[in-house]
Design a protein around this motif. Structure first.
Motif, PDB file in Angstrom:
ATOM      1  N   PRO B  34     -10.823  14.686   4.522  1.00  0.00           N
ATOM      2  CA  PRO B  34     -12.056  14.880   3.737  1.00  0.00           C
ATOM      3  C   PRO B  34     -11.934  16.004   2.704  1.00  0.00           C
ATOM      4  O   PRO B  34     -11.412  17.076   3.029  1.00  0.00           O
ATOM      5  CB  PRO B  34     -13.084  15.286   4.811  1.00  0.00           C
ATOM      6  N   ILE B  35     -12.354  15.719   1.503  1.00  0.00           N
ATOM      7  CA  ILE B  35     -12.440  16.777   0.482  1.00  0.00           C
ATOM      8  C   ILE B  35     -13.402  16.326  -0.617  1.00  0.00           C
ATOM      9  O   ILE B  35     -13.325  15.190  -1.094  1.00  0.00           O
ATOM     10  CB  ILE B  35     -11.052  17.150  -0.103  1.00  0.00           C
ATOM     11  N   GLU B  60      -4.667  14.902   9.788  1.00  0.00           N
ATOM     12  CA  GLU B  60      -5.019  16.301  10.042  1.00  0.00           C
ATOM     13  C   GLU B  60      -5.005  17.147   8.774  1.00  0.00           C
ATOM     14  O   GLU B  60      -5.530  18.256   8.759  1.00  0.00           O
ATOM     15  CB  GLU B  60      -4.093  16.902  11.104  1.00  0.00           C
ATOM     16  N   ASP B  61      -4.387  16.657   7.716  1.00  0.00           N
ATOM     17  CA  ASP B  61      -4.402  17.360   6.427  1.00  0.00           C
ATOM     18  C   ASP B  61      -3.861  16.404   5.364  1.00  0.00           C
ATOM     19  O   ASP B  61      -3.515  15.256   5.674  1.00  0.00           O
ATOM     20  CB  ASP B  61      -3.603  18.680   6.473  1.00  0.00           C
ATOM     21  N   GLU B  62      -3.783  16.900   4.141  1.00  0.00           N
ATOM     22  CA  GLU B  62      -3.350  16.032   3.044  1.00  0.00           C
ATOM     23  C   GLU B  62      -1.845  15.790   3.075  1.00  0.00           C
ATOM     24  O   GLU B  62      -1.357  14.787   2.558  1.00  0.00           O
ATOM     25  CB  GLU B  62      -3.762  16.638   1.700  1.00  0.00           C
ATOM     26  N   ILE B  63      -1.115  16.731   3.651  1.00  0.00           N
ATOM     27  CA  ILE B  63       0.342  16.552   3.754  1.00  0.00           C
ATOM     28  C   ILE B  63       0.614  15.334   4.631  1.00  0.00           C
ATOM     29  O   ILE B  63       1.421  14.459   4.293  1.00  0.00           O
ATOM     30  CB  ILE B  63       1.001  17.808   4.363  1.00  0.00           C
ATOM     31  N   ALA B  64      -0.071  15.293   5.765  1.00  0.00           N
ATOM     32  CA  ALA B  64       0.101  14.163   6.684  1.00  0.00           C
ATOM     33  C   ALA B  64      -0.452  12.879   6.069  1.00  0.00           C
ATOM     34  O   ALA B  64       0.077  11.789   6.306  1.00  0.00           O
ATOM     35  CB  ALA B  64      -0.593  14.455   8.001  1.00  0.00           C
ATOM     36  N   SER B  79      -0.701   0.874   0.234  1.00  0.00           N
ATOM     37  CA  SER B  79      -1.350   2.039   0.807  1.00  0.00           C
ATOM     38  C   SER B  79      -1.873   2.990  -0.256  1.00  0.00           C
ATOM     39  O   SER B  79      -1.373   3.034  -1.373  1.00  0.00           O
ATOM     40  CB  SER B  79      -0.390   2.757   1.742  1.00  0.00           C
ATOM     41  N   MET B  80      -2.889   3.732   0.151  1.00  0.00           N
ATOM     42  CA  MET B  80      -3.564   4.628  -0.790  1.00  0.00           C
ATOM     43  C   MET B  80      -4.124   5.833  -0.047  1.00  0.00           C
ATOM     44  O   MET B  80      -4.462   5.740   1.133  1.00  0.00           O
ATOM     45  CB  MET B  80      -4.699   3.864  -1.477  1.00  0.00           C
ATOM     46  N   THR B  81      -4.222   6.959  -0.747  1.00  0.00           N
ATOM     47  CA  THR B  81      -4.968   8.106  -0.255  1.00  0.00           C
ATOM     48  C   THR B  81      -5.818   8.620  -1.402  1.00  0.00           C
ATOM     49  O   THR B  81      -5.589   8.249  -2.556  1.00  0.00           O
ATOM     50  CB  THR B  81      -4.053   9.210   0.304  1.00  0.00           C
ATOM     51  N   ALA B  82      -6.806   9.457  -1.080  1.00  0.00           N
ATOM     52  CA  ALA B  82      -7.645  10.040  -2.128  1.00  0.00           C
ATOM     53  C   ALA B  82      -7.909  11.488  -1.785  1.00  0.00           C
ATOM     54  O   ALA B  82      -8.081  11.836  -0.610  1.00  0.00           O
ATOM     55  CB  ALA B  82      -8.959   9.279  -2.243  1.00  0.00           C
ATOM     56  N   PRO B  86      -7.150  20.926  -4.274  1.00  0.00           N
ATOM     57  CA  PRO B  86      -6.434  21.612  -3.197  1.00  0.00           C
ATOM     58  C   PRO B  86      -5.576  20.661  -2.359  1.00  0.00           C
ATOM     59  O   PRO B  86      -4.443  20.994  -1.994  1.00  0.00           O
ATOM     60  CB  PRO B  86      -7.569  22.209  -2.353  1.00  0.00           C
ATOM     61  N   GLY B  87      -6.102  19.488  -2.092  1.00  0.00           N
ATOM     62  CA  GLY B  87      -5.348  18.502  -1.317  1.00  0.00           C
ATOM     63  C   GLY B  87      -4.181  17.946  -2.118  1.00  0.00           C
ATOM     64  O   GLY B  87      -3.107  17.680  -1.581  1.00  0.00           O
TER      65      GLY B  87
END
Lengths: 186, 383, 302
Positions: B34-35, B60-64, B79-82, B86-87
């Motif tokens: 979440p951010i 657990e964080d953006e790295i993971a 696959s995707m992330t958002a 900071p992240g």
């Protein structure tokens, strides 16, 4: 700034928890989904989920909307004294200024129309949380910014099932109050 | 979001639209943290992926998060992330791995004002250069920037397609204004977006080489679990994927991951032009700033200034082609960005002194107002 | 026996030339041979197995293993493994990490992987030092021992990886050492078969970077230390805290059943699919209409 002729700006302001963001969404949907116009809705975000200042701008236009925020407001709703003080300067000279007279003592402009939305919601709808829908009914009646029918359809399609009648009534309470207020003004 | 299904007109938030684009393009795995102001994308994916046979996980964080989407892509997922600034900073190391190991995935960065925690709920365009150069070492990146809610759908789908086609991470560079604003959109017709799939190895191919295109083609990509098992490493590697320190092989690999994207810069360029035919003053912008610039162009025209707008949707790789074409007719180029001068340096490089280039920045956490840009342009012309 | 060794060898990559990057006497060779023996004994499908690592000496292990292999960034093996497993649950996913990799830079990922209980096996090779970078102290370097960044003895106190994994909720936690090879084989197989997140800490030796700084005479001396310092879970139960000082406890510490993440997730998805409420139907229709916006081009197959 020179505006496109078809551009109309509405600002709903108050404090977090008054349901203004939802009111803004409903207005935007009424204008686009049922009214066929272009809309952009933006809102101010703070860290507070409840309390704190809250503001949403809805720009409605028959043309493309470039700048997404309001600069010269056609309709301003202020549901707290703080928001009335902060935003009335953004209202056009001949803009429509509506305040919740139950919560705003001094609108700061003679032309302001005061309607006690929160009180009406408590007394006629049973709960203060209907104040946003009451206000929506009033400003649509006063400004004719969207068709009444569009507004009612949007509200009914978006509210939790089982609350349709209560919300329909809240809209009507707002409309009646607006008509009474207009009568007083004229 | 809500809308009228028969007419397909919806009022939708930018972040929601981005999620819709992802689903349209076949994204079936999302990992995130979440951010603000990107969390609505994760919420949408958490709600919808299990309905269409995909999977969502909150890491657990953006790295993971970026690690998980790279892993999922290797196992065949889209696959995707958002995230936001900071992240995005935290993701840089693994972004480099995806570049080097040629693994498709999409990273959405809804930019907010920085540096550090900055202004979590306010817009900026300060991550343009971080997107390009944030991870260490020579590499190339593809990054697209939407300016409307409809483009959030279109360009997200485009990001997925390009990541598959080029086997590379692609960044959707949004900003808080675009991510959070709600706008009426007419939902496109079914089949509107053509989405590429990654090139696959032939069945039974014995001498499968997963990396570094042999003939300038993006090499085929097998999936973990399929018939071609292979090795993937963040060490510089040869065509088979094994670490190498042979200078020729190292040189070839790095040039390949850069060239496969940079040499296609002109093909990948997507622009929108407003009144550029006869313009003498060109506004160059992107994202939400470009919306304001467009309003400003209309005002300037009304005041008799021959202004035009070149809005780039493709931020990286940067193509200077259109700028060079327009340069002879221009008296000046003005670049409004919500930063202290990032993409403007590429504009300067492109026109190489032929036309004066002026940057106009706003960094106080607020979008430009049209009058600000108009006044800046008028002052520039006068001087 | 020799046939078993031959079979195990088939789990080493044919293209990859041995010897390994590891120093003579390093325990990682023992771990790798144990893993290939177990893979062979279990008959793991190489194409349906992914061996994943981070950075460090242990990080190089997958390079030699003939499965799908992924050598990631420092500390992040479990993040990548999570994505691989979720995208294709058919895969047997094994991660190999060193002590620095798993509980220093990757410590956050480690505890959360323990908590989530995704069916992944984590082999943690604990040689109590950063070997590849030259002997800097790690989170498992015992208090008082030396490293190149603890030249006068380690000021910090070490992690107990088994306690950490247990506290974080791992459903299978075991420990042994590279001296106890038969036990290592047994525990690795049990961990891979375990349905859920499993941790096997393998106490190992790094003579080059740790032994030389801490008065060991050679790799064999370090194996001797392992032999003498290990007590079984059963033995430990009858020993006082004083007697356990300086010892490590080998064997299975935790083995329990808890629904696995993907099983739970997929069950929820199935329930959603069967949910015929109007709200759910509308949501499904909407998302399916979005899916149809994209027209997937066929992959290029030559």
């Amino acid at each position: 700034m020179t505006k496109s002729s078809g551009r109309f700006e509405i600002r709903l302001s108050g404090s977090g928890g008054q349901g203004l963001m939802l009111a803004g969404k409903l207005l935007a949907e009424a204008a686009s989904v049922y009214g066929g116009k272009n809309t952009v809705q933006t809102q101010s975000y703070g860290p507070e989920a409840r309390g704190g200042k809250s503001k949403t701008d809805i720009v409605i236009s028959t043309e493309d909307i470039d700048y997404p925020k309001a600069t010269s407001v056609d309709v301003l709703l202020a549901m707290t004294q703080v928001s009335a003080d902060e935003y009335r300067h953004a209202l056009k000279e001949d803009g429509l200024f509506v305040v919740d007279s139950y919560l705003v003592d001094n609108p700061g402009r003679d032309s302001a129309i005061g309607i006690p939305f929160t009180l009406l919601a408590i007394e006629q709808c049973g709960r203060a949380l209907f104040a946003n829908v009451v206000a929506l009914g009033a400003i649509v009646e006063l400004s004719k910014v969207v068709e009444w029918d569009s507004l009612e359809k949007t509200v009914l399609s978006r509210v939790p099932s089982g609350t349709e009648e209560a919300n329909k009534k809240a809209l009507a309470v707002g409309r009646e109050a607006a008509r009474r207020a207009m009568g007083k003004v004229s | 979001m809500s809308g009228n299904n028969e007419r397909s007109i919806w009022v939708m938030q930018g972040n929601e639209a981005c999620s819709v684009g992802a689903v349209a393009a076949g994204v079936n795995f999302f990992a995130g943290y979440p951010i603000t102001p990107s969390s609505e994308i994760a919420e949408f994916m958490a709600r919808h992926l299990p309905l269409i046979g995909g999977r969502f996980i909150q890491m657990e964080d953006e790295i993971a998060s970026i690690a998980a989407i790279i892993g999922a892509s290797l196992a065949g997922a889209r696959s995707m992330t958002a995230t936001s600034g900071p992240g995005f900073s935290l993701m840089q190391e693994n972004l480099g791995l995806a570049c080097l190991a040629e693994i498709p995935c999409v990273i959405v960065n809804v930019q907010r004002a920085g540096p550090s925690t900055g202004l979590p709920t306010q817009p900026a365009q300060g991550d343009v250069m971080q997107t390009r150069w944030g991870t260490h070492g020579d590499h190339a990146i593809i990054a697209l920037a939407p300016a409307t809610v409809l483009e959030c759908i279109e360009l997200t789908a485009c990001c997925v397609s390009l990541s598959e086609q080029f086997r590379t991470p692609v960044v959707l560079l949004m900003d808080e204004v675009i991510g959070h604003m709600r706008e009426s959109v007419e939902i496109p017709a079914p089949g509107s977006y053509r989405v590429h799939s990654r090139p696959l190895p032939r069945d039974g191919q014995e001498d499968y080489q997963p990396f570094c295109g042999a003939h300038g083609d993006v090499p085929p990509m097998a999936s973990f679990g399929g018939p071609h098992r292979f090795h993937v490493t963040g060490l510089t590697h040869d065509e088979r994927g094994f670490p190498t320190m042979v200078p020729e092989e190292v040189d070839k690999k790095i040039r390949w991951i850069v060239d496969k994207i940079e040499l296609k810069a002109d093909d990948l360029a997507m622009n929108e032009e407003t009144m550029t035919d006869d313009c003498e003053v060109l506004l160059f912008s992107y994202g939400s700033s470009a919306r304001v610039a467009k309003a400003s162009v209309r005002t300037l025209r009304e005041r008799g200034v021959k202004a035009g707008l070149l809005r780039v949707k493709t931020i990286w790789p940067f193509s200077g082609k259109r700028l060079r074409e327009l340069a002879p007719q221009l008296r000046s180029i003005i670049v409004p960005e919500m930063n202290l001068g990032q993409l403007v340096t590429e504009v300067e490089r492109a026109v190489a002194g032929v036309v004066p280039v002026r940057h106009f920045g706003r960094i106080d956490g607020h979008l430009f107002e049209p009058d600000q840009i108009t006044d800046f342009v008028l002052e520039e012309i006068a001087s | 026996m020799s046939q078993a060794i031959e079979r195990a060898r088939t789990y080493l990559k044919p293209h990859k030339k041995l010897p390994t990057v590891w120093c003579g006497g390093c325990g990682l060779g023992v771990v790798m041979s144990s893993l290939t023996r177990v893979m062979s004994a279990m008959g793991l499908d190489k194409n349906k197995t992914a061996t994943i690592s981070g950075i460090g000496c242990t990080g190089r292990l997958p390079t030699y293993i003939d499965t799908n292999t992924l050598h990631t960034t420092h500390g992040r093996a479990l993040g990548f493994a999570t994505g691989v497993k979720l995208a294709n649950p058919e895969l047997t996913v094994i991660t190999a990490m060193g002590d620095g990799d798993s509980v220093a830079i990757g410590g956050n990922h480690f505890i959360h992987a323990c908590r989530r209980n995704i069916d992944i096996t984590a082999i943690v090779v604990n040689n109590q030092i950063y070997g590849m970078t030259g002997g800097q102290y790690s989170p498992t370097t015992p208090h008082g021992k030396r490293g190149t960044t603890a030249p006068y003895g380690n000021v910090e106190y070490e992690f107990d990886i088994v306690s950490l994994a247990t506290g974080a909720g791992a459903t299978f936690v075991a420990r042994t050492s590279v001296y106890h090879v038969r036990e290592l084989d047994k525990l690795l197989e049990r961990a891979i078969r375990h349905r859920g997140f499993s941790v096997v800490e393998v106490v190992s030796n790094c003579y080059t970077s740790y032994g030389r700084l801490n008065k060991f005479s050679g790799p064999v001396d370090m194996f001797k230390w392992m032999k003498e310092s290990a007590v079984t879970v059963k033995q430990a139960g009858e020993m006082s805290p004083e007697e356990l000082e300086g010892k490590f406890i080998r064997g299975i510490h935790v083995e329990r059943e808890q629904p696995e993440f993907i099983e739970v997730y997929d069950k929820l998805a199935e329930e959603l699919a069967a949910d015929s409420s109007a709200v759910n139907q509308k949501r499904r229709a909407t998302i399916e209409s979005y899916q149809r916006l994209g027209n997937r081009l066929k992959a290029r197959i030559e």
